[in-house]
Motif scaffolding. Structure first.
Motif, PDB file in Angstrom:
ATOM      1  N   PRO A   1      22.972 -38.156 -77.110  1.00 38.08           N
ATOM      2  CA  PRO A   1      23.131 -38.425 -75.673  1.00 38.08           C
ATOM      3  C   PRO A   1      23.305 -39.919 -75.397  1.00 38.08           C
ATOM      4  CG  PRO A   1      21.303 -36.929 -76.069  1.00 38.08           C
ATOM      5  CD  PRO A   1      21.732 -37.461 -77.408  1.00 38.08           C
ATOM      6  N   GLY A   2      24.307 -40.228 -74.608  1.00 40.08           N
ATOM      7  CA  GLY A   2      24.541 -41.605 -74.191  1.00 40.08           C
ATOM      8  C   GLY A   2      24.838 -42.570 -75.317  1.00 40.08           C
ATOM      9  N   ALA A   3      25.287 -42.089 -76.445  1.00 37.25           N
ATOM     10  CA  ALA A   3      25.506 -42.957 -77.604  1.00 37.25           C
ATOM     11  C   ALA A   3      26.667 -43.923 -77.426  1.00 37.25           C
ATOM     12  CB  ALA A   3      25.750 -42.108 -78.855  1.00 37.25           C
ATOM     13  N   LEU A   4      27.612 -43.566 -76.597  1.00 35.82           N
ATOM     14  CA  LEU A   4      28.823 -44.376 -76.439  1.00 35.82           C
ATOM     15  C   LEU A   4      28.847 -45.000 -75.047  1.00 35.82           C
ATOM     16  CD1 LEU A   4      31.264 -41.746 -77.956  1.00 35.82           C
ATOM     17  CD2 LEU A   4      30.150 -43.644 -79.141  1.00 35.82           C
ATOM     18  N   ARG A   5      28.859 -46.313 -74.984  1.00 43.63           N
ATOM     19  CA  ARG A   5      28.914 -47.016 -73.695  1.00 43.63           C
ATOM     20  C   ARG A   5      30.314 -47.562 -73.521  1.00 43.63           C
ATOM     21  NH1 ARG A   5      23.984 -50.115 -72.213  1.00 43.63           N
ATOM     22  NH2 ARG A   5      23.501 -47.992 -71.560  1.00 43.63           N
ATOM     23  N   LEU A   6      31.078 -46.895 -72.662  1.00 43.09           N
ATOM     24  CA  LEU A   6      32.454 -47.313 -72.419  1.00 43.09           C
ATOM     25  C   LEU A   6      32.535 -48.433 -71.397  1.00 43.09           C
ATOM     26  CD1 LEU A   6      34.205 -43.843 -72.438  1.00 43.09           C
ATOM     27  CD2 LEU A   6      33.742 -45.389 -74.334  1.00 43.09           C
ATOM     28  N   ALA A   7      31.593 -48.448 -70.479  1.00 45.49           N
ATOM     29  CA  ALA A   7      31.501 -49.481 -69.446  1.00 45.49           C
ATOM     30  C   ALA A   7      30.110 -49.361 -68.836  1.00 45.49           C
ATOM     31  CB  ALA A   7      32.576 -49.264 -68.374  1.00 45.49           C
ATOM     32  N   PRO A   8      29.648 -50.385 -68.139  1.00 46.45           N
ATOM     33  CA  PRO A   8      28.351 -50.260 -67.477  1.00 46.45           C
ATOM     34  C   PRO A   8      28.328 -49.017 -66.589  1.00 46.45           C
ATOM     35  CG  PRO A   8      29.119 -52.523 -67.371  1.00 46.45           C
ATOM     36  CD  PRO A   8      30.259 -51.701 -67.922  1.00 46.45           C
ATOM     37  N   GLY A   9      27.345 -48.156 -66.821  1.00 48.71           N
ATOM     38  CA  GLY A   9      27.223 -46.927 -66.056  1.00 48.71           C
ATOM     39  C   GLY A   9      28.094 -45.789 -66.557  1.00 48.71           C
ATOM     40  N   ASP A  10      28.848 -46.000 -67.618  1.00 49.72           N
ATOM     41  CA  ASP A  10      29.715 -44.949 -68.177  1.00 49.72           C
ATOM     42  C   ASP A  10      29.310 -44.695 -69.627  1.00 49.72           C
ATOM     43  OD1 ASP A  10      31.628 -43.065 -68.755  1.00 49.72           O
ATOM     44  OD2 ASP A  10      33.340 -44.440 -68.614  1.00 49.72           O
ATOM     45  N   ASP A  11      28.145 -44.076 -69.790  1.00 48.32           N
ATOM     46  CA  ASP A  11      27.665 -43.702 -71.113  1.00 48.32           C
ATOM     47  C   ASP A  11      28.103 -42.268 -71.400  1.00 48.32           C
ATOM     48  OD1 ASP A  11      26.477 -46.157 -71.146  1.00 48.32           O
ATOM     49  OD2 ASP A  11      24.431 -45.413 -70.991  1.00 48.32           O
ATOM     50  N   ARG A  12      28.570 -42.026 -72.615  1.00 47.74           N
ATOM     51  CA  ARG A  12      29.033 -40.696 -73.002  1.00 47.74           C
ATOM     52  C   ARG A  12      28.265 -40.228 -74.226  1.00 47.74           C
ATOM     53  NH1 ARG A  12      34.536 -40.179 -71.123  1.00 47.74           N
ATOM     54  NH2 ARG A  12      34.591 -41.440 -69.250  1.00 47.74           N
ATOM     55  N   ASP A  13      28.138 -38.917 -74.332  1.00 49.15           N
ATOM     56  CA  ASP A  13      27.548 -38.340 -75.539  1.00 49.15           C
ATOM     57  C   ASP A  13      28.551 -38.446 -76.680  1.00 49.15           C
ATOM     58  OD1 ASP A  13      25.489 -37.590 -73.880  1.00 49.15           O
ATOM     59  OD2 ASP A  13      25.882 -35.433 -74.021  1.00 49.15           O
TER      60      ASP A  13
END
Length: 180
Positions: free
Chosen positions: A159-171
């Motif tokens: 969960p939330g391992a990938l941070r594409l931008a502030p506030g845009d965390d992806r699994d």
């Protein structure tokens, strides 16, 4: 005039990547990444100064036992590609990992990605002697559904391992295809 059928082939040696194919790989990677594709570069836009060294590293590592490039061509042009790799460590040498699965954005919806995935399954099983394949996909863009239709199973998430931008965390979605 009708299009030629989709051509699928594997490349197992750096010597088999022509300068023209290298450029097509670079161009495809730039196109897919800049369209928001999850193909290895998290922060678009990118250009050739970013993509070309990555292509060169991938090509330099090609070897029949450990790393193969699988490409799809349509009307003589690169339509999509992926990389399948095996670790040489004996404990995990029975499985491979897929990397950089991508199709040209203007050709999506024509079955090219699915054809690449079916073809790599055969290559992994029959050509590399692998028993299973693994991949990690970016959550939130429908990739789990795409891979699931092709027989892949989700086996975990970070969960939330990938941070594409502030506030845009992806699994990061972990998937497996077994048996091949």
């Amino acid at each position: 005039m009708d299009s030629e059928p989709l051509g699928l082939r594997q490349i197992t040696s750096p010597d088999d990547v022509s300068p023209e194919l290298r450029q097509e790989l670079v161009d495809c990677w730039i196109e897919v990444t800049n369209a928001g594709g999850a193909a290895g570069f998290p922060f678009p836009p990118i250009d050739a100064s970013t993509a070309a060294p990555a292509v060169d590293t991938l090509v330099e590592g090609l070897a029949p036992e450990t790393s193969r490039l699988v490409i799809a061509s349509l009307d003589g042009e690169l339509a999509g590609w992926l990389n399948v790799r095996r670790e040489s460590f004996p404990l995990v040498a029975h499985w491979g990992t897929l990397h950089h699965v991508q199709t040209r954005t203007g050709l999506r919806g024509r079955g090219i990605g699915a054809a690449l995935m079916r073809h790599v399954r055969e290559i992994a099983r029959d050509g590399m002697g692998l028993e299973q394949l693994r991949l990690a996909a970016r959550g939130g863009v429908g990739l789990e559904t795409f891979y699931g239709r092709l027989g892949w199973q989700e086996v975990g998430r970070w969960p939330g391992a990938l941070r594409l931008a502030p506030g845009d965390d992806r699994d990061e979605v972990l998937m497996v295809l077994t048996p091949l």
